[in-house]
Design a protein around this motif. Structure first.
Motif, PDB file in Angstrom:
ATOM      1  N   LEU A 270      27.386  36.504  54.041  1.00  0.00           N
ATOM      2  CA  LEU A 270      28.013  35.635  53.046  1.00  0.00           C
ATOM      3  C   LEU A 270      28.961  34.618  53.668  1.00  0.00           C
ATOM      4  N   SER A 271      29.215  34.743  54.971  1.00  0.00           N
ATOM      5  CA  SER A 271      30.127  33.803  55.630  1.00  0.00           C
ATOM      6  C   SER A 271      29.422  32.520  56.061  1.00  0.00           C
ATOM      7  N   MET A 272      28.112  32.403  55.768  1.00  0.00           N
ATOM      8  CA  MET A 272      27.373  31.192  56.125  1.00  0.00           C
ATOM      9  C   MET A 272      27.377  30.189  54.971  1.00  0.00           C
ATOM     10  N   PRO A 273      27.108  28.922  55.255  1.00  0.00           N
ATOM     11  CA  PRO A 273      27.231  27.892  54.210  1.00  0.00           C
ATOM     12  C   PRO A 273      26.282  28.067  53.032  1.00  0.00           C
ATOM     13  N   ASN A 274      25.055  28.607  53.260  1.00  0.00           N
ATOM     14  CA  ASN A 274      24.081  28.727  52.180  1.00  0.00           C
ATOM     15  C   ASN A 274      23.121  29.869  52.494  1.00  0.00           C
ATOM     16  N   PHE A 275      22.369  30.271  51.485  1.00  0.00           N
ATOM     17  CA  PHE A 275      21.523  31.449  51.658  1.00  0.00           C
ATOM     18  C   PHE A 275      20.307  31.162  52.540  1.00  0.00           C
ATOM     19  N   ARG A 276      19.931  29.906  52.726  1.00  0.00           N
ATOM     20  CA  ARG A 276      18.843  29.594  53.658  1.00  0.00           C
ATOM     21  C   ARG A 276      19.245  29.976  55.085  1.00  0.00           C
ATOM     22  N   ASP A 277      20.470  29.638  55.471  1.00  0.00           N
ATOM     23  CA  ASP A 277      20.959  30.053  56.786  1.00  0.00           C
ATOM     24  C   ASP A 277      21.032  31.575  56.867  1.00  0.00           C
ATOM     25  N   ALA A 278      21.466  32.200  55.772  1.00  0.00           N
ATOM     26  CA  ALA A 278      21.554  33.658  55.757  1.00  0.00           C
ATOM     27  C   ALA A 278      20.166  34.292  55.910  1.00  0.00           C
ATOM     28  N   GLN A 279      19.149  33.687  55.302  1.00  0.00           N
ATOM     29  CA  GLN A 279      17.789  34.208  55.445  1.00  0.00           C
ATOM     30  C   GLN A 279      17.278  34.051  56.875  1.00  0.00           C
ATOM     31  N   LYS A 280      17.573  32.912  57.504  1.00  0.00           N
ATOM     32  CA  LYS A 280      17.185  32.729  58.908  1.00  0.00           C
ATOM     33  C   LYS A 280      17.883  33.760  59.792  1.00  0.00           C
ATOM     34  N   ASN A 281      19.146  34.016  59.506  1.00  0.00           N
ATOM     35  CA  ASN A 281      19.885  35.039  60.238  1.00  0.00           C
ATOM     36  C   ASN A 281      19.210  36.396  60.085  1.00  0.00           C
ATOM     37  N   MET A 282      18.814  36.754  58.865  1.00  0.00           N
ATOM     38  CA  MET A 282      18.216  38.064  58.617  1.00  0.00           C
ATOM     39  C   MET A 282      16.870  38.196  59.330  1.00  0.00           C
ATOM     40  N   LEU A 283      16.101  37.120  59.376  1.00  0.00           N
ATOM     41  CA  LEU A 283      14.801  37.158  60.051  1.00  0.00           C
ATOM     42  C   LEU A 283      14.974  37.396  61.549  1.00  0.00           C
ATOM     43  N   LEU A 284      15.820  36.604  62.191  1.00  0.00           N
ATOM     44  CA  LEU A 284      16.026  36.759  63.633  1.00  0.00           C
ATOM     45  C   LEU A 284      16.657  38.112  63.952  1.00  0.00           C
ATOM     46  N   PHE A 285      17.632  38.500  63.169  1.00  0.00           N
ATOM     47  CA  PHE A 285      18.320  39.776  63.372  1.00  0.00           C
ATOM     48  C   PHE A 285      17.352  40.951  63.320  1.00  0.00           C
ATOM     49  N   SER A 286      16.445  40.967  62.338  1.00  0.00           N
ATOM     50  CA  SER A 286      15.513  42.085  62.190  1.00  0.00           C
ATOM     51  C   SER A 286      14.538  42.157  63.368  1.00  0.00           C
TER      52      SER A 286
END
Length: 524
Positions: A270-286
């Protein structure tokens, strides 16, 4: 122990590492330390940095020590069966990225449990936040306890430092570099700690290969030909704790509740500007997390192969296999990196947990917001900001003391493998959270305000959420007798959540769902 890795030398390594963390804390919080930065880093975190840092938070001391040891210990997670759980993680992360993140960003949440207030009502909000505080306190204490035990045996005890001092020192160091910057600091320090953990595991594998006089392809061949290479377990049926379907489903549910419904992990997203960035984070993280877990499993197999080749007696606890070999049998560079890795493992989970516990209590129970301002005068605004900072500092300190107390209690009663204790505890305490969010997302019902028990009126939702873990605990204890040998294992989480969900539906009534008025900010 290697002569160059005396307890005092290890303390020196820890001191240098800590100095780096304090420097990072100073650089990330020197300009500002308001609520917006402490809670969500001003919603400006770069997704790539968050993704790397989250790997360290997810691995923690449990993966760093317990997973390699479990490979050859028999029982749950033997051989490479843990990869079945990791495969389930991917399903859970997909659900978080596609369902939960867009919801949280659309509502502009600071605490994810504010969703429960909006959808179900104040009782759901408070009980959800309470169960997070309970769950994360237990889980983080287990993780930090594991690391403290290793540091005590190899560092503190030889120079006469009591266990209580070891634990208190570790928590004090975490408090020092998190009390100002909060999540803004954690995002950077967790990235550093992820690198240290993976580097420690990778270098250990490299030196074991050298000791076994083999190369990469030779290591792969050794692991394949060993007794530790089995990935999939189908033949034992549902009574087998390593059964594929049990492990896979458990992995998916563990991910959803311990990441998607956990303020600690979602606060970084939730500390990212928008949920698109958060989704990219989740993809790379996984993706990175899959390979990181595979690395630690390979490390575990190689540790057992190495021990057999040199005639090393296995320690009484499988959790001590990696530290014993790294600190005593391999070259000093491995020991140095192991120390960095174990300290990183301790801090990477405990520091973000302490920040998340502080955030949840401040937002969910004290009503603080990202920006607390008074519209009248600049002086009035400054006074309010100072008051909220003071309250936040007191909460932060209070949870530090609580973590210390819980770890000391574990030291008195510990008699089971840490990883199994951690996930079993999570099954009981995260189950109601799973049921609450499932009820909110999957139904349109509203829960009755109260139910009558004799002459006493009790809020229906609180009754269900308190009874579900208790019933789950009893059923899990007697499951082998009642269900023909079947044992829930990690699936107790699903049973607990289902009990909560069914209980809420049973005590619901038709009509429009209701909750408190809540107006968030749309960050989608």
């Amino acid at each position: 122990m290697n002569a160059s890795l005396s307890p005092l030398a290890i303390l020196g390594i820890v001191a240098v590492y800590f100095a780096v963390l304090v420097l990072v804390s100073f650089l990330t919080s020197r300009n500002d330390s308001n609520n917006a930065d402490f809670f969500l880093a001003g919603r400006k975190s770069p997704w790539l940095l968050v993704a790397i840092g989250m790997v360290g938070s997810s691995l923690s001391g449990v993966t760093f020590i317990s997973i390699p040891g479990a490979v050859g210990a028999g029982g749950v997670n033997q051989a490479f069966s843990y990869m079945q759980v990791v495969m389930g993680y991917l399903l859970g992360y997909a659900f978080i990225a596609l369902v939960l993140l867009p919801l949280y960003y659309r509502m502009g949440l600071t605490s994810i449990y504010e969703y429960l207030r909006s959808r179900i009502g104040p009782h759901a909000y408070k009980i959800g936040a309470f169960y997070f505080l309970l769950s994360r306190t237990i889980g983080s204490s287990f993780r930090l306890f594991l690391v403290a035990v290793v540091l005590q045996q190899f560092v503190a005890a030889p120079i006469g430092i009591p266990f209580a001092v070891t634990v208190a020192s570790a928590i004090l160091l975490i408090w020092l570099y998190t009390f100002r910057g909060g999540i803004k600091t954690i995002i950077v320090t967790d990235t550093l700690q992820t690198v240290c953990m993976l580097l420690a595991a990778g270098i250990t594998v490299y030196y074991i290969a050298g000791a076994l006089e083999t190369d990469f392809s030779g290591m792969v061949r050794l692991i394949r030909q060993s007794d530790y290479s089995q990935w999939f377990f189908f033949e034992g049926g549902w009574s087998d704790p390593n059964n594929f379907f049990k492990q896979f489903l458990s992995g998916a549910l563990i991910t959803i509740v311990m990441t998607g419904l956990d303020q600690d992990m979602m606060q970084k997203n939730l500390s990212m500007p928008n949920f698109r960035d958060a989704q990219k984070n989740m993809l790379l993280f996984s993706i990175v997390l899959v390979f990181a877990n595979l690395l630690f499993l390979c490390l575990g197999a190689l540790l057992y192969i190495y021990a057999a080749n040199v005639g090393l007696s296995l320690p009484a606890s499988s959790d001590l296999l990696y530290p014993t070999i790294a600190l005593i049998n391999l070259p000093p560079v491995v020991g140095v990196l192991f120390v960095l890795g174990i300290v990183a493992a301790a801090y990477s989970s405990a520091d973000s947990a302490l920040t998340a516990l502080t955030t949840s209590f401040c937002v969910d129970f004290l009503g603080m917001r990202e920006t607390d301002v008074v519209p009248d005068t600049q002086a009035g605004t400054q006074v309010l900001e100072e008051n909220t900072k003071r309250k936040r500092l007191l909460v932060h300190s209070g949870f530090s003391v609580l973590l210390f107390a819980v770890i000391m209690a574990f030291e008195l009663i510990n008699n089971t493998a840490v990883i199994n204790s951690l996930f079993k505890a999570a099954g009981y305490t995260y189950g109601p959270l799973l049921g609450l969010f499932a009820f909110g997302l999957l139904t349109n019902f509203r829960v009755r305000e109260e139910v009558r028990v004799g002459k006493v009126r009790i809020p229906a939702l609180i009754l269900v959420c308190l009874l579900s873990p208790i019933v789950s605990m009893v059923v899990d204890y007697y499951s082998a007798e009642l269900l023909g040998g079947f044992q829930f294992g990690f699936l107790i989480l699903a049973f607990n959540g289902l009990l909560t969900f069914v209980g809420l539906v049973t005590l619901s009534e038709l009509g429009e769902p209701h909750g408190d008025d809540f107006t968030g900010t749309d960050y989608a």
